[in-house]
Design a protein around this motif. Structure first.
Motif: not given
Length: 237
Positions: A25, A67, A69, A72, A74-76
């Protein structure tokens, strides 16, 4: 359930870095910089890897993802996966969850993780989540945690994430100054708060908060004891 007589210690601060499906992630540039900083190239543990590592050494661990997201993109690693893996390794793992306070459904997510997945606490990383812990917008989430009688763990002090990158990878250290936890400790006196790491370069601030607020504790993870400042060693003794 952890047999306290069978373990020599419980590490309250362990990251799962890779999902069971191999998902990382963290953005690649930040991952590479963090591994250079910590000297951990090539080691990205899943929750199951964490369990095996600690079981082999007669230890137990609090494990979590982070978390962030919303920043970022990007999903954790799913909190549900962490909780499921911890349940399968309940002899050595205690699951914490991570919910970005900026999520519009943060309160609902937290309630579901407590009710349906048995998480035992919550991890916050103000640097990557880009918030001051005393931001009142996070208070509804703290209320859920406090009502459940669970602890909140906050990253404090310097962050290896972004270290050495141009502009620190866009991450700001100001968010992890522990002084902002003082407000949270005063406003939620029944909620146990853990200030992660020795909080360098603000160690004195954390020591003062812990002395003043009995619901605040320090974990000493991520920092070699040979670098502990004298006042920290004196306080621990």
């Amino acid at each position: 359930m952890i047999d306290l007589a069978a373990v020599s210690a419980i590490d309250v601060h362990v990251h799962a870095e890779l999902s069971r499906a191999g998902h990382d992630p963290m953005p690649a540039e930040l991952r590479a910089a963090a591994q250079r900083y910590f000297g951990t190239e090539g080691t990205l543990p899943t929750v199951d890897d964490v369990a095996a590592y600690y079981r082999e050494r007669g230890l137990a661990a609090v494990v979590f993802t982070v978390d962030w997201e919303l920043r970022s993109g990007i999903p954790p690693i799913p909190n549900e996966e962490v909780a499921e893996a911890a349940a399968a390794n309940a002899d050595v793992l205690i699951p914490f969850a991570s919910v970005d306070p900026a999520r519009t459904d943060a309160v609902e997510r937290a309630r579901a993780l407590i009710r349906d997945h048995g998480v035992k606490g919550f991890k916050f990383h103000p640097n990557v989540q880009a918030f001051f812990p005393n931001d009142r917008s996070a208070y509804p989430l703290y209320e859920v945690i406090a009502e459940a009688g669970l602890p909140a763990l906050f990253h404090t002090g310097h962050s290896g994430i972004g270290t050495g990158l141009k502009g620190g990878g866009g991450l700001l250290l100001k968010y992890s100054n522990p002084i902002y936890i003082d407000d949270v400790a005063a406003d939620f006196p029944e909620m146990t708060i853990i200030a992660a790491h020795p909080s360098w370069p603000w160690t004195d601030e954390t020591l003062s908060i812990c002395l003043h607020k009995p619901n605040v504790y320090i974990d000493l993870s991520g920092w070699s004891p040979k670098y502990f400042p004298p006042q920290l060693v004196h306080a621990a003794g």
